[in-house]
Each structure stands twice: as C-alpha cells, then as structure tokens.
Design an enzyme around this catalytic site. Structure first.
Site, PDB file in Angstrom:
ATOM      1  N   GLU A  96      -6.648 -35.385 -17.169  1.00  0.00           N
ATOM      2  CA  GLU A  96      -6.600 -35.103 -18.570  1.00  0.00           C
ATOM      3  C   GLU A  96      -6.626 -36.395 -19.401  1.00  0.00           C
ATOM      4  OE1 GLU A  96      -3.826 -32.073 -20.295  1.00  0.00           O
ATOM      5  OE2 GLU A  96      -4.360 -32.822 -22.122  1.00  0.00           O
TER       6      GLU A  96
ATOM      7  N   LYS B 231       4.508 -28.470 -22.968  1.00  0.00           N
ATOM      8  CA  LYS B 231       3.382 -28.944 -22.217  1.00  0.00           C
ATOM      9  C   LYS B 231       2.772 -30.245 -22.281  1.00  0.00           C
ATOM     10  CE  LYS B 231      -1.202 -28.859 -20.782  1.00  0.00           C
ATOM     11  NZ  LYS B 231      -2.252 -29.888 -21.187  1.00  0.00           N
TER      12      LYS B 231
ATOM     13  N   ASP C 183       8.030 -34.099  -6.641  1.00  0.00           N
ATOM     14  CA  ASP C 183       7.618 -32.735  -6.881  1.00  0.00           C
ATOM     15  C   ASP C 183       7.418 -32.337  -8.429  1.00  0.00           C
ATOM     16  OD1 ASP C 183       7.641 -29.900  -6.822  1.00  0.00           O
ATOM     17  OD2 ASP C 183       9.143 -29.555  -5.335  1.00  0.00           O
TER      18      ASP C 183
ATOM     19  N   HIS D 290      -7.987 -37.403 -28.949  1.00  0.00           N
ATOM     20  CA  HIS D 290      -7.984 -36.624 -27.873  1.00  0.00           C
ATOM     21  C   HIS D 290      -9.642 -36.043 -27.681  1.00  0.00           C
ATOM     22  CE1 HIS D 290      -6.321 -33.802 -24.895  1.00  0.00           C
ATOM     23  NE2 HIS D 290      -7.218 -32.944 -25.301  1.00  0.00           N
TER      24      HIS D 290
END
Ligand code: MEV
Length: 423
Positions: free
Chosen positions: A84, A262, A278, A375
């Site tokens: 991203e 998020k 993980d 962004h």
C-alpha cells in the site's frame, strides 16, 4: 474456457515444476506467466515448498524502511513490507514531527501467552473449576516439563485461570494456562502444553476435553506506546484540536473505529510481516482488544497535555517473536531483524507498537487537514505505472490525475498517450 475442476488428485505430492505445468494447462497460463512463477527472488523455492503446501511460486511485495523513528531514546530503521502506497511515508512523517521532542516511549506488560483447554460434560462445572485450580503446582510441573529449554531461558508456566462459560452446547469449563514464552511468539510452546495437560484435566474432573489451542487475544502481552507532538510541529493548535475531533469520532463509532484501526494495522502488519512474524495473530489480538469493553472502539487515545501538546497512546496485544517459524527460516526476515537490531521479542513488540501509533498520527493528521491528498498522490503514481508510465512520465501522469481529481486507470492511459504525443 470452462472453469477447471479443482479436484487435483496427488497435487500436493507433485514437484513444483509439475504443479506449475498442471495449473498452466488447466488455467491457460502462458510461457511468460510460468517464467514469472519460476522467478522466486530471494525466497528459495525449496524453502517456500517446505514452508507451505502446494507451492507454485512466491509472491514479492515491496520492502521499505521507515526513517525518523526514535523509540525509547534510540533510533531505529524499521523495515516494512507492504503493497500500500503512503504507509511507509506516513510513519516517516509522523516520526519526523516528534523526533525533536524525544520521539516515542514504549513499555510492555510482559511476554505471556494464554492457551485454552475446553472441557465439556462436567456435571458440576463450578466444583470442577475449583478442583482444577487446586492443581496449580501439578499443572506447573506438567507445563514446564514440556519445554525445559524455555524454562532455562527464564520462561515457562506463570499462572492459571479457570472459567465456566455458557454456550449453546451447555456449560463449558475453560482452563487457561498462562506461560511466559520470552523471545518466542509461543504458539507451539503453549499448544504443546495444553495438549499434554488436557488428559489430566479430564482425569481430575470426569469431563471430556475438546479443543486445546492458544488464544490470540494475548492480553497478557500488551505493548504500549506514547508520544507527544508539539503544536508547532503539526501545523498549530487548530490542527491539534481538529485531530481531537477526528479521534473522538473513532472512539464513539465502530464504523469509523474499524477504519482507524485498519490504519494502525497498516503500519503494524507491514513491520510484523517484514520480520516473518504472524500478521493474522497480531491483527486478531488487536481487534479483540478493541472490543474488550463490549463495544468496538479505536485502539489509540488522543489528549491535549497541560503544555498544549497533542498526546497519543496506543496499547494493544503484540504476540511476536524473534525465534521460530518464518522469523528464523525466511532469509529476508533475517535481514529485516538485522536492520532493526533488536535484542528481544519485547523490544521488537515495542518497536511495532510505536509504528502503529506513528501510523495513526499520520492518518488523523491527514483526515483533520488536507484529507487523503498525499495518499491520493502516491496512489496516482501507482495507477500511472500500471498504465505503462516510465521514469519521469510517472510523476507527470500522476500530477495530471490529481489535478483532474480522478485517479483512474483509463484516464491514466489517456494522459500517458497525450503526454507522449506532446513530447
Ligand atoms: C488507509 O489504508 C488507512 C486510513 O483510512 C486510516 C484512517 O482512516 O484512519 C487512512
């Protein structure tokens, strides 16, 4: 072409090359596709084939380095693996804006993991609960006996909890063994202990054991970060106050909190992945913790200090390790750990939580000010590249897309063609 059957008998036993040939034939992959699959980069195909099943290739994603990060008085270069755009830039930006004010301060509740043993068909669950609790020292011996190396390293059994819960299958007696797993994430260690312990619990209670597995709700392994940004470093007191409004929105509304968290995980998971840890374990722990009071909320809290600084805190479970699994096996994870130079799993977790706080700062700052324009700019560059832009064409096409206010692949192609015609 009809969809191929997914019943591929013997597939798992085939060599990687034979699997590729079979999939190619079934799905119409061409020579170039197969060549891509064959180029595994830094992850040796044999190793990949041992790490997971049915391997046909590897999947590369960019690895970047977050700069400007000062944590507990030490500077770190933090490897981050993510697809991203703007995630790594956001951490660098947040770190730069608090660097001169001392950066991040972190702490940790410990490195304890929980494993659960599920017990059913107990006629007297409350009585059984106390009977299990009475066996604490025996349980310690059974657990520690499973992993003498861990005990030698200062870890091992620490605590016992037994809960009676109601379920659609009736009451269950749930035993928690709490184990300090030190520099290991600890899943294997605690799972082995729970397996070993379960028959004993059956014997002591007359119940029947079922699932024996660690809990990813690692609330005995909480990593905490705090940081203060001075108003002059973030665009003034007005920006600070608008950040407060954005953060209060996330505290109050689960729809917003999910996106807010998020964003935190954009940073945390990228750093966790780069070290071969993980990501799903950490994500599960984070979201469970965000719900700990019965309502999903934001993982960070933002306040204004007496001096007028913007103060952020992040507290979340951080079950990560330095030994075992892909951390040890994956060559790039080893390079990432070398780059970080951390000495313990605790230090690693503390770096990750600081990254999460930095990431959230950058997001709330953007939302409180220019929106996600920065962004969008990076996203536009990706779209330009996908449209075939090369070299300085990438910036030129991205700029045009941002000016148009429409970052779309079809427009990128049109703009690229126009640019080339002009030149
Ligand atoms: C995008 O991946 C993450 C953000 O949406 C996080 C947020 O809204 O806080 C920017």
């Amino acid at each position: 072409m009809n969809a191929p059957s997914s019943r591929l008998s013997g597939f798992h036993k085939q060599s990687v090359a034979d699997r590729v040939a079979r999939v190619a034939e079934l799905t119409g992959l061409n020579k170039a596709d197969c060549e891509l699959l064959a180029g595994t980069g830094h992850l040796d195909l044999d190793l990949a084939n041992r790490l997971v099943e049915n391997v046909v290739g590897t999947f590369n994603i960019p690895l970047g380095v977050a700069t400007n990060m000062r944590i507990d008085g030490r500077d770190y270069l933090i490897p981050m693996a993510t697809e991203e755009s703007s995630v790594i830039a956001a951490v660098c930006n947040a770190g730069r804006r608090c660097y001169d004010n001392g950066g991040f301060t972190t702490s940790m509740s410990g490195t304890q993991m929980i494993a659960q043993v599920q017990l059913m068909e107990v006629p007297d669950p409350e009585h059984a609960r106390i009977r299990i609790l009475e066996r604490r020292e025996e349980i310690r011996e059974i657990c520690d006996g499973c992993d003498p190396v861990l005990v030698k390293l200062g870890g091992g059994f620490r605590d016992l909890e037994v809960r009676v819960i109601d379920s659609r299958s009736g009451p269950m007696v749930i035993t928690h063994i709490i184990v300090d797993t030190r520099d290991a994430m600890g899943a294997n260690a605690v799972n082995t202990m729970a397996e070993k312990l379960a028959p004993h619990i059956e014997k002591w209670t007359g119940g029947r054991h079922h699932a024996r597995i660690l809990s990813n709700y690692a609330d005995r392994r909480l990593a905490r970060a705090r940081c203060e940004w001075r108003p002059e470093d973030i665009g003034g007191a007005d920006v600070r106050d608008r950040i407060m409004l954005v953060s209060h929105f996330a505290e109050a509304d689960p729809y917003r909190a999910a996106t807010h968290n998020k964003g935190i995980m954009n940073g945390v998971s990228a750093a966790v992945l780069a070290t071969g840890n993980d990501t799903r374990a950490v994500e599960a722990g984070a979201h469970a913790y965000a719900c700990r009071n019965g309502r999903y909320t934001s993982l960070t809290r933002w306040e204004v200090t007496r001096e007028g600084n913007l103060a952020g805190v992040l507290e979340m479970p951080m079950a990560v390790g330095l030994v075992g699994g892909a951390t040890k096996a994956h060559p790039m994870a080893q390079v990432a750990l070398k780059m970080l130079g951390v000495k313990s799993a605790e230090e690693l977790a503390r770096v990750f939580v600081a990254v999460g706080l930095a990431q959230n700062f950058a997001a709330v700052l953007a939302l409180a000010t220019e929106g996600l324009k920065g962004h969008m700019k990076l996203h536009a560059q990706n779209i330009a590249m996908m449209a075939g832009a090369k070299g300085d064409e990438i910036d030129a096409v991205a700029r045009r897309l941002v000016e148009l206010g429409k970052v779309r692949a079809d427009l990128a192609e049109t703009e690229l063609a126009a640019l080339r015609a002009e030149r």
